[in-house]
Design an enzyme around this catalytic site. Structure first.
Site, PDB file in Angstrom:
ATOM      1  N   HIS A 157      11.333 -10.692  14.234  1.00 37.23           N
ATOM      2  CA  HIS A 157      11.151  -9.473  13.419  1.00 37.23           C
ATOM      3  C   HIS A 157      10.165  -9.717  12.279  1.00 37.23           C
ATOM      4  CE1 HIS A 157      14.941  -8.148  15.388  1.00 37.23           C
ATOM      5  NE2 HIS A 157      15.287  -9.413  15.198  1.00 37.23           N
ATOM      6  N   SER A 278     -18.032  -8.818   3.398  1.00 36.09           N
ATOM      7  CA  SER A 278     -18.031  -7.388   3.120  1.00 36.09           C
ATOM      8  C   SER A 278     -19.314  -7.054   2.380  1.00 36.09           C
ATOM      9  CB  SER A 278     -16.822  -7.050   2.268  1.00 36.09           C
ATOM     10  OG  SER A 278     -17.049  -5.846   1.554  1.00 36.09           O
ATOM     11  N   LYS A 284     -14.673 -11.155   0.009  1.00 36.79           N
ATOM     12  CA  LYS A 284     -14.071 -10.997   1.323  1.00 36.79           C
ATOM     13  C   LYS A 284     -14.629 -11.950   2.383  1.00 36.79           C
ATOM     14  CE  LYS A 284     -11.481  -8.299   2.683  1.00 36.79           C
ATOM     15  NZ  LYS A 284     -11.550  -6.867   2.924  1.00 36.79           N
ATOM     16  N   GLU A 291     -10.135  -9.658  15.197  1.00 27.64           N
ATOM     17  CA  GLU A 291      -9.958  -8.200  15.110  1.00 27.64           C
ATOM     18  C   GLU A 291     -10.637  -7.501  16.277  1.00 27.64           C
ATOM     19  OE1 GLU A 291      -9.881  -6.568  10.707  1.00 27.64           O
ATOM     20  OE2 GLU A 291     -11.415  -8.094  10.910  1.00 27.64           O
TER      21      GLU A 291
END
Ligand code: ARG
Length: 457
Positions: A157, A278, A284, A291
């Site tokens: 979980h 970024s 970043k 992804e």
């Protein structure tokens, strides 16, 4: 206007838009090498049964080889007017070697020809994908070996559950990929059956020798039924289903890598070579590769659905619908190969932040089950032990302590059976070491599992 090889019964030209609409040459030219290989085998078989003379066959084979070289040099003129890869090559052959080129299509149809081409093509692609998969599994297994002792929290979980070794976690990924290998192998075995000889749908009146063709092309079996042979695309669906499962696995790995590389986890750091920055936020470093792999899973699922729907309700035998099998198949292959390649390259460059993993495993009472098991060994029933440890955990939450930080007297308040030895087993090391059986997370077991895995590969 180019004359069509099938123009005999037609009086009018094909509408220009329809010509482009029905053509597949822009994408099926990818199959050229397999189309030529299939044609050469067909010509040799025709010579073998004396439908062609040896001289005719040699001329055809020579012509086809020249065409293959031209295509490879980028000198071949693909034209929409010739519809597909088959007619483009056949027309060029006749232009090259003269009228004898027109004999190649004896006892054959584009229907059994394309069914053969896709099988030959996919067979090779599967072999390549298997090699890519093996490379990725090896990279993961090597890392697992090196990380056999590295401790981290295992999750259920997405809540800290029990300590595990990082090597053990990586080997779970390997198991998924090994099942993928098995599915691809299974698919390859079933698709390796020769459709050629089915002709348009009913077979041919020439005395063909299908076992001979099968042997030349390396097919293990011969399609038993001509109607099924030209229309079956199960193997394309099976492959895409196996690819969809594989992508699902890669999406799961990706999700973990993305979480693990976040500031909240800091379990790993991906190499700069696999990340981007970024354009606005200077700090970043984005995990673009995982992804994108996660995102690309969607298109492979889509291809599986489009292929299933393509075949749904199709009457026997060949229908032009089947031309629509290629683009989803090709894109599935390209996507899968790209994802496997980038993963196999990225994994060995990934940095493991073992201190972060360790301290995360220390939070969340991950050794609570070990304490319960300890009480069970002292004769307490598991349900009662569970209750006792639950109360100790509540006490820890209230006092802001971890289990191993409790004094022995505090422990004894929950159960007089607890003694000093408890501290040893409340350590992360003790917890994983205790899970020392086949399939368990103990460092020994991880190393043994890596050795078995290498043999299974
Ligand atoms: N381009 C076709 C395909 O991909 C080849 C077979 C065409 N056969 C036909 N009878 N039109 O399926």
């Amino acid at each position: 206007m180019t004359e069509k090889p099938w123009s005999g019964r037609f009086t009018a030209q094909t509408d220009a838009f329809v010509e482009a609409f029905t053509a597949s040459v822009s994408f099926d030219q990818r199959l050229y090498a397999y189309d030529i290989k299939g044609s050469i085998a067909h010509a040799r078989m025709l010579a073998h049964v004396s439908v062609l003379t040896d001289a005719e066959c040699n001329k055809i084979v020579e012509g086809l080889n020249k065409i293959e070289a031209e295509i490879e040099r980028g000198e071949f003129n693909w034209s929409v007017a010739l519809e597909d890869v088959h007619m483009s090559i056949e027309t060029q052959l006749t232009q090259k070697i003269g009228a004898v080129g027109k004999k190649l299509h004896t006892g054959r149809s584009r229907n059994d020809q394309i069914a053969t081409d896709i099988r030959l093509y996919l067979r090779d692609e599967i072999d390549g994908i298997q090699a890519d998969l093996t490379r990725l599994i090896k990279a993961l297994a090597e890392l697992a070996e090196r990380q056999a002792e590295t401790l981290m929290p295992g999750f259920t979980h997405l809540q800290s559950a029990q300590p595990i070794t990082f090597g053990h976690h990586l080997l779970a990924w390997c198991e998924m990929l090994l099942r993928d290998k098995g599915r691809l192998q299974d698919c390859r075995q079933r698709l390796n059956s020769l459709p050629l000889g089915a002709a348009a749908l009913a077979g041919t009146s020439y005395p063909i020798d299908r076992p001979y063709t099968a042997q030349l092309l390396g097919f293990d079996t011969i399609a038993e039924n001509s109607l099924d042979a030209v229309s079956d695309r199960d193997f394309v669906i099976e492959f895409t289903a196996a690819a969809a499962l594989l992508m699902m696995h890669l999406s799961r790995f990706s999700e973990e890598l993305i979480l693990w590389s976040s500031a909240q986890f800091q379990f790993i750091e991906l190499s700069d070579a696999f990340c981007t920055g970024s354009s606005i936020m200077p700090q970043k470093k984005n995990p673009d590769v995982p992804e994108l792999v996660r995102g690309k899973t969607g298109r492979v699922y889509g291809h599986l659905m489009s292929l299933l729907t393509l075949m749904k309700s199709q009457p026997l035998a060949y229908n032009k619908d089947n031309q629509e099998d290629k683009e989803p198949l090709f894109d599935t292959i390209d996507t899968l190969k790209g994802c496997l390649r980038v993963y196999a390259d990225m994994i060995p460059t990934m940095q493991v932040q073992s201190e972060q993993m360790y301290s995360a495993a220390q939070r969340g009472f991950t050794t609570a089950t070990d304490l319960a098991d300890y009480l069970v060994r002292k004769g307490v029933a598991f349900r009662d032990a569970h209750e006792i440890v639950g109360k100790a955990v509540r006490h820890c939450i209230e006092t802001g302590k971890d289990l191993h930080e409790l004094q022995i007297d505090e422990f004894k308040a929950f159960s007089p059976l607890i003694d000093e030895k408890v501290y040893e087993l409340l350590t992360l090391e003790g917890s994983v070491k205790a899970r020392d059986h086949l399939g368990g997370t103990a460092p020994n077991q991880v190393r043994a599992a890596v050795r078995r895995l290498q043999e299974r590969l």
